[in-house]
Each structure stands twice: as structure tokens, then as C-alpha cells.
Design a protein around this motif. Structure first.
Motif, PDB file in Angstrom:
ATOM      1  N   SER A  84      -0.100  -4.185  -1.406  1.00  0.00           N
ATOM      2  CA  SER A  84      -0.586  -4.760  -0.144  1.00  0.00           C
ATOM      3  C   SER A  84      -0.426  -6.274  -0.132  1.00  0.00           C
ATOM      4  N   ALA A  85      -0.294  -6.870  -1.311  1.00  0.00           N
ATOM      5  CA  ALA A  85      -0.113  -8.326  -1.374  1.00  0.00           C
ATOM      6  C   ALA A  85       1.317  -8.727  -1.038  1.00  0.00           C
ATOM      7  N   SER A  86       2.249  -7.761  -1.070  1.00  0.00           N
ATOM      8  CA  SER A  86       3.665  -8.099  -0.886  1.00  0.00           C
ATOM      9  C   SER A  86       4.301  -7.457   0.334  1.00  0.00           C
ATOM     10  N   CYS A  87       3.567  -6.605   1.029  1.00  0.00           N
ATOM     11  CA  CYS A  87       4.193  -5.900   2.153  1.00  0.00           C
ATOM     12  C   CYS A  87       3.933  -6.639   3.461  1.00  0.00           C
ATOM     13  N   THR A  88       4.579  -6.188   4.522  1.00  0.00           N
ATOM     14  CA  THR A  88       4.362  -6.807   5.834  1.00  0.00           C
ATOM     15  C   THR A  88       2.980  -6.417   6.359  1.00  0.00           C
ATOM     16  N   SER A  89       2.502  -7.101   7.358  1.00  0.00           N
ATOM     17  CA  SER A  89       1.165  -6.811   7.899  1.00  0.00           C
ATOM     18  C   SER A  89       1.157  -5.524   8.707  1.00  0.00           C
ATOM     19  N   GLN A  90       2.350  -5.031   9.067  1.00  0.00           N
ATOM     20  CA  GLN A  90       2.441  -3.780   9.825  1.00  0.00           C
ATOM     21  C   GLN A  90       2.529  -2.547   8.915  1.00  0.00           C
ATOM     22  N   ALA A  91       2.804  -2.759   7.628  1.00  0.00           N
ATOM     23  CA  ALA A  91       3.019  -1.619   6.718  1.00  0.00           C
ATOM     24  C   ALA A  91       1.734  -0.823   6.524  1.00  0.00           C
ATOM     25  N   ILE A  92       1.894   0.493   6.390  1.00  0.00           N
ATOM     26  CA  ILE A  92       0.775   1.403   6.140  1.00  0.00           C
ATOM     27  C   ILE A  92       0.861   1.866   4.692  1.00  0.00           C
ATOM     28  N   LEU A  93      -0.302   1.955   4.043  1.00  0.00           N
ATOM     29  CA  LEU A  93      -0.328   2.419   2.643  1.00  0.00           C
ATOM     30  C   LEU A  93      -1.111   3.717   2.526  1.00  0.00           C
ATOM     31  N   THR A  94      -0.609   4.607   1.682  1.00  0.00           N
ATOM     32  CA  THR A  94      -1.385   5.796   1.339  1.00  0.00           C
ATOM     33  C   THR A  94      -1.111   6.139  -0.132  1.00  0.00           C
ATOM     34  N   ASP A  95      -1.821   7.153  -0.641  1.00  0.00           N
ATOM     35  CA  ASP A  95      -1.634   7.554  -2.036  1.00  0.00           C
ATOM     36  C   ASP A  95      -1.620   9.069  -2.093  1.00  0.00           C
ATOM     37  N   THR A  96      -1.397   9.616  -3.279  1.00  0.00           N
ATOM     38  CA  THR A  96      -1.365  11.080  -3.422  1.00  0.00           C
ATOM     39  C   THR A  96      -2.297  11.555  -4.538  1.00  0.00           C
ATOM     40  N   GLY A  97      -3.287  10.746  -4.875  1.00  0.00           N
ATOM     41  CA  GLY A  97      -4.154  11.063  -6.021  1.00  0.00           C
ATOM     42  C   GLY A  97      -5.012  12.306  -5.822  1.00  0.00           C
ATOM     43  N   SER A  98      -5.285  12.996  -6.931  1.00  0.00           N
ATOM     44  CA  SER A  98      -6.069  14.233  -6.901  1.00  0.00           C
ATOM     45  C   SER A  98      -7.567  13.997  -6.799  1.00  0.00           C
ATOM     46  N   THR A  99      -7.995  12.755  -6.913  1.00  0.00           N
ATOM     47  CA  THR A  99      -9.395  12.413  -6.650  1.00  0.00           C
ATOM     48  C   THR A  99      -9.379  11.408  -5.511  1.00  0.00           C
ATOM     49  N   LYS A 100     -10.488  11.308  -4.783  1.00  0.00           N
ATOM     50  CA  LYS A 100     -10.436  10.424  -3.632  1.00  0.00           C
ATOM     51  C   LYS A 100     -11.551   9.368  -3.580  1.00  0.00           C
ATOM     52  N   ALA A 101     -12.769   9.671  -3.994  1.00  0.00           N
ATOM     53  CA  ALA A 101     -13.854   8.690  -3.812  1.00  0.00           C
ATOM     54  C   ALA A 101     -13.592   7.402  -4.584  1.00  0.00           C
ATOM     55  N   GLN A 102     -13.273   7.505  -5.880  1.00  0.00           N
ATOM     56  CA  GLN A 102     -13.036   6.297  -6.681  1.00  0.00           C
ATOM     57  C   GLN A 102     -11.906   5.470  -6.082  1.00  0.00           C
ATOM     58  N   ILE A 103     -10.845   6.135  -5.683  1.00  0.00           N
ATOM     59  CA  ILE A 103      -9.671   5.429  -5.159  1.00  0.00           C
ATOM     60  C   ILE A 103      -9.973   4.804  -3.801  1.00  0.00           C
ATOM     61  N   VAL A 104     -10.463   5.623  -2.862  1.00  0.00           N
ATOM     62  CA  VAL A 104     -10.613   5.138  -1.489  1.00  0.00           C
ATOM     63  C   VAL A 104     -11.660   4.022  -1.410  1.00  0.00           C
ATOM     64  N   TYR A 105     -12.832   4.226  -2.043  1.00  0.00           N
ATOM     65  CA  TYR A 105     -13.857   3.180  -1.948  1.00  0.00           C
ATOM     66  C   TYR A 105     -13.464   1.965  -2.786  1.00  0.00           C
ATOM     67  N   GLY A 106     -12.775   2.184  -3.906  1.00  0.00           N
ATOM     68  CA  GLY A 106     -12.277   1.064  -4.705  1.00  0.00           C
ATOM     69  C   GLY A 106     -11.314   0.213  -3.892  1.00  0.00           C
ATOM     70  N   VAL A 107     -10.415   0.866  -3.207  1.00  0.00           N
ATOM     71  CA  VAL A 107      -9.435   0.146  -2.394  1.00  0.00           C
ATOM     72  C   VAL A 107     -10.127  -0.555  -1.224  1.00  0.00           C
ATOM     73  N   GLU A 108     -11.060   0.144  -0.572  1.00  0.00           N
ATOM     74  CA  GLU A 108     -11.742  -0.475   0.582  1.00  0.00           C
ATOM     75  C   GLU A 108     -12.495  -1.742   0.165  1.00  0.00           C
ATOM     76  N   ARG A 109     -12.969  -1.777  -1.088  1.00  0.00           N
ATOM     77  CA  ARG A 109     -13.671  -2.978  -1.553  1.00  0.00           C
ATOM     78  C   ARG A 109     -12.700  -4.136  -1.800  1.00  0.00           C
TER      79      ARG A 109
END
Lengths: 288, 288
Positions: A84-109
């Protein structure tokens, strides 16, 4: 084409299969693969899963409309923040991880702009790993969970949902905690149960192993690094599920100790009815 | 032909597959099927698994050189004693039960002529049942355990061993107790483990069931009558195996509680190494 450039960070079984599916379905002009090993990027390119590869995240994501992080769960948050530090402001990011709470809330922070990220978990995979095992139809007819929190923005949610649908998946939207609790029962505990059976098998009994053992322990040959990271990420929901599991084992143990054929049969009848029902409601399209 | 007449008591998946294999390999002139239901005997005849059928054991076994009892384990001893009362003194009897100590020692206590019986257990099968699921190649490349006790006579041991080899199986000779202890780990505990997972699955999580769950619980859809009889027959060895299994689950539980990634990974590495090794030593020819 819905996308001009898609960047895939981590070109293994999942990342490679996304690339193959995107190219085969002509959903993208360019797939950029980002990996740690130049050799596996070359293999991904030879297989047609990516158009070009780089070992540098910053370079790989610079032109992307969509960035999909397919690394092991314990490195996903760092890779998202890095991308996210290197992409354009229009780019969308997602992931494919098998767990979600640690990843999603970690990223949101930690994310510079939270409005660009939505978590995903395609319920597809295999005990095999690596780009050599990737397949263009891996997501076709499967369920993909896309996460929704109170901070999820509309545009990335719509784009990521459409992305998985365009690969043939049926999208279910869930909160990260609900995903993790459900997957503890439907995937993580089964992996633990299979691993424990594999560990227990006495060496001298290998000759009398039958098909049932092989099926039940197939996922016991899953990658130890990937799966120990998943277990660690989702420890609390797994402990809940394991507690329930040990209680059901206890019911069998009591019935066996008492040599109570009727109780054993009642347990078997419940197992039979639930497992048959699952086959009849196989709208998830699985079973290869 | 090695046999003139083979009588099969219980023409389901196993009995039907024996009939199909005998006929396809031209090992017998006549296969007589003995069953409780005239309808399933008609189906067996239509499929080519038997030449003629009868619901009367005494009539069915009268001309047989070899009698194979393929009924559920809890009725095998009675069927053997019944068949042995009506067959010629030259006829050999065997069975296909998944447990051996209860059956073999039970029969040795009650049989008119102990020199005519040898126990068998072909390690082949399926969660499916009934003659409709039978296949001529069910035993091809599989292991078949043939039991040997201090009372086992040479002639039936040689004939029964040759019988399974002629169907394509690799024969292992074992004492009944050793068979039951081994099968507790390689088959019966896996069935219990799968059944417990199936029972535990909360209804609302069915939508996010993935391939791993389906594989791990495939045998949870096995026939409740057959499997509760097997569990009851082999209760003591199963309790031993279950105790060991619960200890391995306890190791995972402790590692999860402590959030100890290194311990979780060590457990996963053991599981991975053992399960991969099993694939490489797949001389049992399984995996359909």
C-alpha cells in the motif's frame, strides 16, 4: 477487460491459480508476480500464470489496479502495508489468508488508507503447494468469503466481490470473527484431527493402512509452515472447537467402555445422517 | 479352475465384489449367493456377481468347495457355524470381517470341525455399501490379512491364502489379536475420529465446508449398523488407540493455549513427514 494490471504477491498454489484463471478468462491485460525466488517466478511465467515477475514488492505493485496478497498468513499484514506504500491511490488490495480477524484488524490499524483493503478467503486449496500445483479452475464453483467490518468501504468491497465472482466463485460476506469461528470447525480442526492421526500411527502398522486412513489423513501432509501459522493466528476459536471435539470423543469412549452397542449405534447414526446431508447439499461444488 | 463352487453368504459390497472378481478371472464354475433379501440376490445375479441365489444357508452351501462369509461382524460366527453344519467335510470356510479375535476364537470354540476355518480381512471397502457398489477390481493390489492361530490347520490356510492371491491381493498372515490392535489404529480409530468431526459440525457452518473436511469425514458416512458392530467387537484395542490419540490432541491443545508457534510447528512437521512417507510407501495400491 475489468482489470488492466493485477499484482499477485506470493505466486504459489493460490497465487499461481489466480494468475492462470485471470489469463484464461481474459480478465486482465497484465499479471505481475511478486515472489522471493526468481526460480519460482520463472516457473510461474513458463506456466502462463504471470506475464512478468519481480522480487521487489514496490516495483511489482506500482501499476496495479488490484493487488492480491497470497503469502502465508503470518506475513500477509506486512506485505499489505508494504504494497500500500507503493501503489496508486486508486489500487485495491485484498488477500487470500485462511484466517481473517488477525489480518483484517491488523491491516485496518496500520494501513495508510483503510478504504483500499478488503479481506478474502477462497475456500479452495490442496495439501499440495507451489506454483507447479496451480490450476486455472481452482476457484470455479467454490465459495470465497469476503470480509466486511464497520470500516469496510463500498468500492473495494464491490470490486473484490466482483473479482472472485469473475473467477467462478460464490461470494459469502462475513465478519472476520464469524469467518474464523466457522473455519475453526470446517477446516482448522479437521487439519488438527488429521495431523494427530498421522502422528499417532505406529510405524509397524503401516502395512495395514487402508483407504479410510489415507482419506482421513490426506490433509495431514499439508505444509507445516503454512499450517502452524494458521493455527497460531486462530488459536482461540480452535481451542473452542477442540473442546467440543474432545467431548464428542468422550461420548464414544464412554460407550466403548460400557460396551453399549445401542449408544455406539446412536452416535454412528448421527454421524451418518449429517455426513450424508453434506453430500446432498454439495452446492459448494467440491470433491476432486 | 481352482474352484468348482464358491458360496458367498452376504452379497453386499464385499460379497458382490468377490463374486464379480471370481467370475471375471474365471476362477470358478459356479458362484452361489446366499442372502436375506430375494431382491438383492436378483440384483447380484443381474450384475453377474452370482450364478444363482438362495435365502437358505443350508441349501446354498451344500455343494461348495469354499464358503466365504461376508455378513456384518456380529453375525459372522453364527453364519459360519450354520454353514459348517450343512457343507461337505472337504469344504473350506473363511470370512471377511473387519475384526478377527472375537470371530476367530468364537468360531474355534464352536465349530464342529475346526480344521475347516481360517479368518480373513481384505483391506478394501468403501463408505458405500450394497451389491450395487461392488467392483471386480476391489481387491486387486490390496492387502488381505489371513489369520493364523495355534489351531489353524495347514490345508485351509494354504487354500484361503491362494484364494485372496488369485483375486490380486497381497496376503499378510497375522494373529487375530495383532490384527485387531493394528486395525484399531489404521481403520477403526480413523472411523471414530471422522464420525466425531461429522457429529460436531454446527449446522450453520455447512456453507463454508471445504475439501479438507469432506476428505477427512468421508468415512463418517459409513453404515451405522456395520460400524457399531465393529466398534463393539474391537472395543478394548480401540480404547487403547483412543487414549493415545487424546494424548496427541492434548499436545496440540497445550501448544495452542501457550500460543507456542515452535511447538505447533514441530507437531506439524511430524505429521507431514509421516504422512508423506506413507504416500511414498503406497505399495498397498490404494487411492481411488
Amino acid at each position: 477487460m475489468p482489470f488492466d494490471t493485477v499484482a499477485i504477491v506470493g505466486v504459489g498454489l493460490i497465487g499461481g491459480s489466480i494468475g492462470l484463471a485471470l489469463k484464461e478468462r481474459r480478465l486482465v491485460r497484465t499479471v505481475v508476480g511478486i515472489g522471493r525466488s526468481a526460480a519460482s517466478l520463472r516457473l510461474a511465467k513458463r506456466r502462463g500464470a504471470i506475464d512478468r515477475g519481480t522480487t521487489q514488492v514496490a516495483r511489482g505493485v506500482a501499476d496495479a489496479d488490484l493487488i492480491v496478497i497470497c503469502t502465508p498468513v503470518d506475513s500477509i499484514p506486512d506485505r499489505i502495508v508494504e504494497a500500500s506504500a507503493s501503489c496508486t491511490s486508486q489500487a485495491i488490495l485484498t488477500d487470500t489468508g485462511s484466517t481473517k480477524a488477525q489480518i483484517v484488524y491488523g491491516v485496518e490499524r496500520h494501513l495508510r488508507d483503510r478504504r483500499t483493503f478488503v479481506g478474502s478467503h477462497p475456500l479452495a486449496g490442496s495439501e499440495k503447494s507451489g506454483v507447479a500445483a496451480s490450476r486455472a479452475d481452482l476457484f470455479d464453483g467454490r465459495v470465497c468469503v469476503v470480509t466486511e467490518t464497520e470500516r469496510t468501504a463500498r468500492r473495494p468491497l464491490a470490486i473484490v466481490t466482483q473479482f472472485w465472482r469473475s473467477l467462478g466463485s460464490r461470494v459469502l460476506r462475513m465478519e472476520p470473527e464469524a469467518h474464523d469461528e466457522a473455519l475453526a470447525y470446517t477446516s482448522h480442526l479437521p487439519h488438527l484431527v488429521a495431523a494427530a492421526l498421522s502422528i499417532l500411527l505406529p510405524e509397524e502398522y503401516k502395512e495395514v493402512v487402508a483407504t479410510g486412513f489415507r482419506d482421513t489423513t490426506r490433509i495431514a501432509a499439508s505444509d507445516p509452515d503454512l499450517w502452524s501459522a494458521i493455527f497460531l493466528d486462530n488459536a482461540e476459536p480452535m481451542l473452542q472447537a477442540l473442546g467440543g471435539y474432545e467431548r464428542v470423543l468422550g461420548e464414544f469412549r464412554q460407550a466403548l467402555k460400557a460396551r453399549d452397542g445401542q449408544r455406539i449405534k446412536r452416535l454412528w447414526s448421527r454421524s451418518y445422517a449429517k455426513r450424508r446431508h453434506l453430500d446432498r447439499t454439495g452446492e459448494n461444488g467440491e470433491g476432486d
